[in-house]
Write a protein that holds these residues in place. Sequence first.
Motif, PDB file in Angstrom:
ATOM      1  N   ALA A 171      -2.285  10.091  -1.236  1.00  0.00           N
ATOM      2  CA  ALA A 171      -1.211  10.712  -1.156  1.00  0.00           C
ATOM      3  C   ALA A 171      -1.299  12.116  -0.546  1.00  0.00           C
ATOM      4  N   ASP A 172      -2.488  12.419  -0.312  1.00  0.00           N
ATOM      5  CA  ASP A 172      -3.064  13.732   0.207  1.00  0.00           C
ATOM      6  C   ASP A 172      -3.024  13.940   1.678  1.00  0.00           C
ATOM      7  N   GLY A 173      -1.920  14.369   2.224  1.00  0.00           N
ATOM      8  CA  GLY A 173      -1.614  14.109   3.591  1.00  0.00           C
ATOM      9  C   GLY A 173      -0.719  15.151   4.184  1.00  0.00           C
ATOM     10  N   GLN A 174      -0.613  15.324   5.401  1.00  0.00           N
ATOM     11  CA  GLN A 174       0.445  15.793   6.145  1.00  0.00           C
ATOM     12  C   GLN A 174       1.549  15.091   5.770  1.00  0.00           C
ATOM     13  N   GLY A 175       3.041  15.772   5.828  1.00  0.00           N
ATOM     14  CA  GLY A 175       4.277  14.943   5.660  1.00  0.00           C
ATOM     15  C   GLY A 175       4.271  14.249   4.134  1.00  0.00           C
ATOM     16  N   LEU A 176       3.828  14.764   3.264  1.00  0.00           N
ATOM     17  CA  LEU A 176       3.827  14.227   1.852  1.00  0.00           C
ATOM     18  C   LEU A 176       5.331  14.611   1.290  1.00  0.00           C
ATOM     19  N   MET A 177       5.845  13.900   0.584  1.00  0.00           N
ATOM     20  CA  MET A 177       7.268  14.071   0.136  1.00  0.00           C
ATOM     21  C   MET A 177       7.294  13.263  -1.332  1.00  0.00           C
ATOM     22  N   VAL A 178       7.923  14.172  -2.190  1.00  0.00           N
ATOM     23  CA  VAL A 178       7.972  13.412  -3.497  1.00  0.00           C
ATOM     24  C   VAL A 178       9.495  13.501  -4.001  1.00  0.00           C
ATOM     25  N   ARG A 179       9.733  12.538  -4.983  1.00  0.00           N
ATOM     26  CA  ARG A 179      11.000  12.851  -5.835  1.00  0.00           C
ATOM     27  C   ARG A 179      10.667  12.464  -6.994  1.00  0.00           C
ATOM     28  N   VAL A 180      11.412  13.354  -7.878  1.00  0.00           N
ATOM     29  CA  VAL A 180      11.126  13.454  -9.553  1.00  0.00           C
ATOM     30  C   VAL A 180      12.361  12.384 -10.160  1.00  0.00           C
TER      31      VAL A 180
END
Length: 87
Positions: free
Chosen positions: A42-51
């Motif tokens: 998950a360590d990369g450019q363009g990482l997106m998260v939703r909680v």
Amino acid sequence: GGPRLGSDGAFIDWQVGGEASARVAAGFLGGDLFRAVLPPEADGQGLMVRVAAVDQAGNEFVSSLTAPEVVSADHVDATPSAGTPTG
């Protein structure tokens, strides 16, 4: 005490570069605190998260996918902030 969440509990959905999202469960730390650890990929450019979280009544909170704000060390071998659970 403890969280009053349903069987789905609290979790984070994450994706990199628009690929399909993956889900990581968030563990209860106490009070209103939960912790989820994303895998190394998950360590990369363009990482997106939703909680998200689901309570015992089935009420659901889901945030929008957004880029995370980095507030701690950015490498695996870093010393965690004081009070951060490590296990």
